[in-house]
Design an enzyme around this catalytic site. Structure first.
Site, PDB file in Angstrom:
ATOM      1  N   TYR A 155      26.623  26.658  23.268  1.00 14.45           N
ATOM      2  CA  TYR A 155      26.579  25.212  23.553  1.00 14.45           C
ATOM      3  C   TYR A 155      26.559  24.402  22.254  1.00 14.45           C
ATOM      4  O   TYR A 155      27.300  23.434  22.100  1.00 14.45           O
ATOM      5  CB  TYR A 155      25.346  24.886  24.404  1.00 14.45           C
ATOM      6  CG  TYR A 155      25.101  23.401  24.594  1.00 14.45           C
ATOM      7  CD1 TYR A 155      25.895  22.643  25.447  1.00 14.45           C
ATOM      8  CD2 TYR A 155      24.061  22.751  23.916  1.00 14.45           C
ATOM      9  CE1 TYR A 155      25.676  21.282  25.620  1.00 14.45           C
ATOM     10  CE2 TYR A 155      23.828  21.385  24.084  1.00 14.45           C
ATOM     11  CZ  TYR A 155      24.639  20.650  24.940  1.00 14.45           C
ATOM     12  OH  TYR A 155      24.418  19.306  25.103  1.00 14.45           O
TER      13      TYR A 155
ATOM     14  N   ASP B 178      34.797  12.154  36.977  1.00 13.17           N
ATOM     15  CA  ASP B 178      33.834  13.250  37.152  1.00 13.17           C
ATOM     16  C   ASP B 178      34.402  14.275  38.127  1.00 13.17           C
ATOM     17  O   ASP B 178      35.070  13.913  39.093  1.00 13.17           O
ATOM     18  CB  ASP B 178      32.494  12.696  37.672  1.00 13.17           C
ATOM     19  CG  ASP B 178      31.327  13.598  37.310  1.00 13.17           C
ATOM     20  OD1 ASP B 178      31.311  14.756  37.744  1.00 13.17           O
ATOM     21  OD2 ASP B 178      30.421  13.130  36.589  1.00 13.17           O
TER      22      ASP B 178
ATOM     23  N   VAL C 228      13.309  20.514  31.205  1.00 15.18           N
ATOM     24  CA  VAL C 228      11.869  20.745  31.440  1.00 15.18           C
ATOM     25  C   VAL C 228      11.155  19.599  32.145  1.00 15.18           C
ATOM     26  O   VAL C 228      10.346  19.851  33.038  1.00 15.18           O
ATOM     27  CB  VAL C 228      11.039  21.059  30.158  1.00 15.18           C
ATOM     28  CG1 VAL C 228      11.226  22.463  29.708  1.00 15.18           C
ATOM     29  CG2 VAL C 228      11.235  20.060  29.068  1.00 15.18           C
TER      30      VAL C 228
HETATM   31  P1  NAD Z   1      24.700  16.069  33.621  1.00 18.00           P
HETATM   32  O1  NAD Z   1      25.007  17.506  33.919  1.00 18.00           O
HETATM   33  O2  NAD Z   1      23.762  15.346  34.513  1.00 18.00           O
HETATM   34  O3  NAD Z   1      26.041  15.229  33.505  1.00 18.00           O
HETATM   35  C1  NAD Z   1      27.271  15.771  33.090  1.00 18.00           C
HETATM   36  C2  NAD Z   1      28.355  15.231  33.993  1.00 18.00           C
HETATM   37  O4  NAD Z   1      29.621  15.731  33.551  1.00 18.00           O
HETATM   38  C3  NAD Z   1      28.187  15.666  35.453  1.00 18.00           C
HETATM   39  O5  NAD Z   1      28.317  14.556  36.311  1.00 18.00           O
HETATM   40  C4  NAD Z   1      29.299  16.674  35.660  1.00 18.00           C
HETATM   41  O6  NAD Z   1      29.740  16.759  37.001  1.00 18.00           O
HETATM   42  C5  NAD Z   1      30.359  16.140  34.699  1.00 18.00           C
HETATM   43  N1  NAD Z   1      31.321  17.174  34.333  1.00 18.00           N
HETATM   44  C6  NAD Z   1      31.053  18.456  33.955  1.00 18.00           C
HETATM   45  N2  NAD Z   1      32.197  19.117  33.751  1.00 18.00           N
HETATM   46  C7  NAD Z   1      33.205  18.233  33.991  1.00 18.00           C
HETATM   47  C8  NAD Z   1      34.618  18.346  33.953  1.00 18.00           C
HETATM   48  N3  NAD Z   1      35.218  19.505  33.638  1.00 18.00           N
HETATM   49  N4  NAD Z   1      35.351  17.257  34.260  1.00 18.00           N
HETATM   50  C9  NAD Z   1      34.751  16.087  34.598  1.00 18.00           C
HETATM   51  N5  NAD Z   1      33.417  15.934  34.659  1.00 18.00           N
HETATM   52  C10 NAD Z   1      32.661  16.997  34.353  1.00 18.00           C
HETATM   53  O7  NAD Z   1      24.171  16.073  32.103  1.00 18.00           O
HETATM   54  P2  NAD Z   1      23.529  14.896  31.240  1.00 18.00           P
HETATM   55  O8  NAD Z   1      22.171  15.329  30.880  1.00 18.00           O
HETATM   56  O9  NAD Z   1      23.742  13.587  31.885  1.00 18.00           O
HETATM   57  O10 NAD Z   1      24.417  15.014  29.918  1.00 18.00           O
HETATM   58  C11 NAD Z   1      25.449  14.092  29.594  1.00 18.00           C
HETATM   59  C12 NAD Z   1      25.983  14.417  28.203  1.00 18.00           C
HETATM   60  O11 NAD Z   1      24.931  14.325  27.246  1.00 18.00           O
HETATM   61  C13 NAD Z   1      26.544  15.825  28.058  1.00 18.00           C
HETATM   62  O12 NAD Z   1      27.665  15.738  27.202  1.00 18.00           O
HETATM   63  C14 NAD Z   1      25.441  16.597  27.370  1.00 18.00           C
HETATM   64  O13 NAD Z   1      25.919  17.688  26.629  1.00 18.00           O
HETATM   65  C15 NAD Z   1      24.882  15.508  26.464  1.00 18.00           C
HETATM   66  N6  NAD Z   1      23.492  15.737  26.044  1.00 18.00           N
HETATM   67  C16 NAD Z   1      22.491  15.648  26.969  1.00 18.00           C
HETATM   68  C17 NAD Z   1      21.179  15.844  26.551  1.00 18.00           C
HETATM   69  C18 NAD Z   1      20.038  15.748  27.526  1.00 18.00           C
HETATM   70  O14 NAD Z   1      18.887  15.919  27.088  1.00 18.00           O
HETATM   71  N7  NAD Z   1      20.258  15.471  28.812  1.00 18.00           N
HETATM   72  C19 NAD Z   1      20.893  16.143  25.209  1.00 18.00           C
HETATM   73  C20 NAD Z   1      21.947  16.227  24.302  1.00 18.00           C
HETATM   74  C21 NAD Z   1      23.239  15.996  24.731  1.00 18.00           C
END
Ligand code: NAD
Length: 326
Positions: free
Chosen positions: A151, A38, A195
């Site tokens: 996105y 991360d 949200v």
């Molecule tokens: P989050 O932002 O809490 O977690 C993402 C993590 O990735 C963070 O810890 C961030 O620091 C890390 N990160 C970002 N850029 C990085 C990089 N360049 N190198 C290394 N680490 C990096 O988001 P989340 O909600 O936990 O989402 C996790 C995954 O699930 C993502 O791929 C997101 O697109 C996908 N997703 C989430 C949802 C949702 O509802 N939360 C829905 C669909 C898809």
């Protein structure tokens, strides 16, 4: 549901984020070795607190945009759960270049590193945003529309690359199209907050939350424990279930007004004044689809997915967590 996932070495990218940190924690509880990669772009050190000292946990501070970091993190690892990305439709509209660098180039680096280091299976976070402008309900995996945001494009490109890597290099991949995930540790703060945590935090502070639109847009809100289950099952699934994508949701839809009603009800059990907080309504957000509702039949059939948490059951857990932790 008992899932026998033990004694594996698993890399969770984005392990300091909301979904990633929950995956790390549950994998460790089951007796696996976990590596987290991360760069803390949106992830937080405090998300690692409950397991940082575990001897089976290794943190690598690094960036998926850097191939060397990806190669280092995938060394001697059995499986990858790739969660690292920049989430949020509005963020990608504001800065499409950075979203693309992280979500597409970073994803490609992770695929290359996984191939080079002979990873057994690459399971990755895909997204319901891939359904784009398709109006069909419920959403079925092979019927997608045109993307509605940068996105959504990045998440669709992930699926295309994963497919090509499985066909060209024999890397086993599974994409999990998450639908509006919520639960413990999801960040309520910042311009791009989701949200549910944002509304919870505003209601707890007796501030008036704003719903975008008239509140009749609906979503398949998915509790984090359903998502954890789908990831674990994807690691264990047999070969006939790989090299494809699955919806990961509860398989139901609720409107934003329904959601607000539940939140007020559950939160007023902690503070009765919350029931009187006024809700305001603003314009619809660019890039938002009116309705989202998943069919989870494919995951049920091929992964044995059996989501245990409805919106209401998950919200009770989440609200309780926020009340204790915010
Ligand atoms: P989050 O932002 O809490 O977690 C993402 C993590 O990735 C963070 O810890 C961030 O620091 C890390 N990160 C970002 N850029 C990085 C990089 N360049 N190198 C290394 N680490 C990096 O988001 P989340 O909600 O936990 O989402 C996790 C995954 O699930 C993502 O791929 C997101 O697109 C996908 N997703 C989430 C949802 C949702 O509802 N939360 C829905 C669909 C898809």
């Amino acid at each position: 549901m008992k899932i026998n996932l033990i004694n594996k070495k698993i890399l969770v990218t984005g392990g300091a984020g909301f979904i990633g940190s929950n995956l790390c924690e549950q994998l460790l509880l089951k007796g696996n070795k976990v590596v987290c990669l991360d760069n803390f772009a949106t992830g937080k050190k405090e998300n690692l607190e409950s397991f940082e000292e575990n001897k089976n946990f290794t943190l690598i501070k690094g960036d998926i945009r850097n191939l060397e970091d990806c190669l280092k993190a995938t060394k001697n690892v059995d499986y990858v759960l790739h969660q690292a990305a920049l989430g949020s439709v509005p963020r990608s509209i504001k800065d499409p270049i950075t979203s693309n660098d992280v979500n597409v180039s970073g994803f490609l680096n992770m695929l290359v590193a996984s191939k080079e280091n002979n990873i057994k299976r690459f399971v990755y976070a895909a997204s319901s945003s891939t359904y784009g402008d398709s109006k069909a309900l419920p959403k079925i995996e092979d019927k997608i529309g045109k993307p509605l945001s940068p996105y959504a494009i990045t998440k669709y490109v992930n699926e295309l690359y994963a497919d090509i890597f499985s066909k060209t290099y024999g890397l086993e991949t599974i994409g999990l199209r998450y639908f509006n995930v919520f639960g413990r540790r999801q960040d309520p703060n910042g311009a791009y907050a989701a949200v549910i945590p944002k509304f919870v935090s505003q209601l707890m502070n007796l501030e008036s939350p704003t719903i975008n639109g008239d509140g009749n847009y609906s979503r398949d809100f998915t509790y984090i424990d359903n998502v954890i289950q789908a990831n674990f099952l994807s690691i264990l699934a047999d070969k006939k279930a790989v090299n494809t994508v699955y919806n990961v949701a509860y398989g139901d839809r609720n409107t934003l007004n329904d959601l607000m009603g539940y939140l007020k009800k559950y939160l007023s059990e902690y503070n009765a004044e919350i029931n009187d907080v006024e809700i305001t309504y603003g314009p619809n957000r660019q890039g938002d689809i009116p309705h989202s509702h998943a069919s989870v039949e494919k995951a049920k059939k091929l992964l044995n997915y059996n989501p245990q948490f409805s919106l209401q059951k998950g919200l009770k857990e989440a609200v309780n967590w926020y009340w204790k932790n915010l």
